[in-house]
Design an enzyme around this catalytic site. Sequence first.
Site, PDB file in Angstrom:
ATOM      1  N   ASP A 201       0.860  -1.186   0.000  1.00 47.13           N
ATOM      2  CA  ASP A 201       0.000   0.000   0.000  1.00 47.13           C
ATOM      3  C   ASP A 201       0.894   1.233   0.000  1.00 47.13           C
ATOM      4  O   ASP A 201       0.701   2.172   0.771  1.00 47.13           O
ATOM      5  CB  ASP A 201      -0.920  -0.015   1.219  1.00 47.13           C
ATOM      6  CG  ASP A 201      -2.028   1.031   1.132  1.00 47.13           C
ATOM      7  OD1 ASP A 201      -2.425   1.386   0.008  1.00 47.13           O
ATOM      8  OD2 ASP A 201      -2.508   1.490   2.185  1.00 47.13           O
ATOM      9  N   ASP A 217       3.010   2.011   8.294  1.00 48.14           N
ATOM     10  CA  ASP A 217       1.767   1.271   8.054  1.00 48.14           C
ATOM     11  C   ASP A 217       1.929   0.118   7.059  1.00 48.14           C
ATOM     12  O   ASP A 217       1.524   0.198   5.896  1.00 48.14           O
ATOM     13  CB  ASP A 217       0.662   2.214   7.582  1.00 48.14           C
ATOM     14  CG  ASP A 217      -0.714   1.554   7.659  1.00 48.14           C
ATOM     15  OD1 ASP A 217      -0.796   0.414   8.162  1.00 48.14           O
ATOM     16  OD2 ASP A 217      -1.692   2.175   7.220  1.00 48.14           O
TER      17      ASP A 217
END
Length: 328
Positions: A201, A217
């Site tokens: 991501d 993240d």
Amino acid sequence: MNNSAFSFQTLTPELIFNSLATIGINVDSGLTALNSYENRVYQFSDENRTRYVVKYYRPHRWNRSQIIEEHQFTQQLSQADISVIAPLIINNSSVHEYQGYLFALFPSVGARQYETDNLEQFDSVATMLGRIHQIGAKQPFEHRPTIGLQEYLYQPQEILLSNAIIPNKIQTDLNIILRDLIKTVEQHWHNDWQPIRLHADCHPGNILWRDKAIMVDFDDARNGPAIQDIWMLLNGDHHQQQIQLTSFIELYEEFFLFDNNQLKLIEPLRAMRIVHHLAWIIQRWQDPAFPRAFPWLTDIDFWQQQLKQFNQQIEAIKAPALKLISIM
């Protein structure tokens, strides 16, 4: 776990304080909610004025083994002096559980947002990502999935075509155009690539800057082609992206060899991300945070624009792929 827990309605401040106390952390400040829809993430200070970030994982998304794999990956990267935010090990574990919630504690790191038009920062990301992939290629995830059509197209297609959120007037056209998009992706998708552990991501919002790039993240981490972590960092028109890509790969390859055959996957991966993202929002609609954050999802105007985007993406997939060029 029931639907209220799925929606984090049982995750009260009292539960958070009590869960942290079980690992020896006593909160001495308020909880500041950080931007996260999939999980719940809070910043706070303890009695020694040390700042932390605690993440509560969405129930039923990742199991403990899958979360541990993510943590082990970021810890390997951190040990290699790569700038990532790895979870803290407390009581010999990075994953803790309290009343059905799996959670992890991270150090709080102050930094600025990554600037996409800053060449110094762009070059730093290219070097960092080459190092991340160098380590990611040493072994695949065992418990986490590999990017593919089933997770990113076929399952989302079922969700998109079997819900009551999308306006009825758009359903027929959605079915036709989505089917055409998926067929086009199938025709251009290939599995002739080495699966490596990815961030998966890797958009600019997941990169911070403090003298050098910091990747944050890794919640979506999985196996996949290296290009998945590169294409979202490109912007501008086709020629501008080719210039950026060429500069990026030159620095990236100081640490990890890039397979040019993966350039053909950029537009199929973009299509997969678009479809998967829409289905993700619909799948999470029972979480009150999602209708508040995405109120336009029930508007027919949004879906008409979405159908146009699907058609544009079909043409993008059929067009010549990005390539590395001479920029001397």
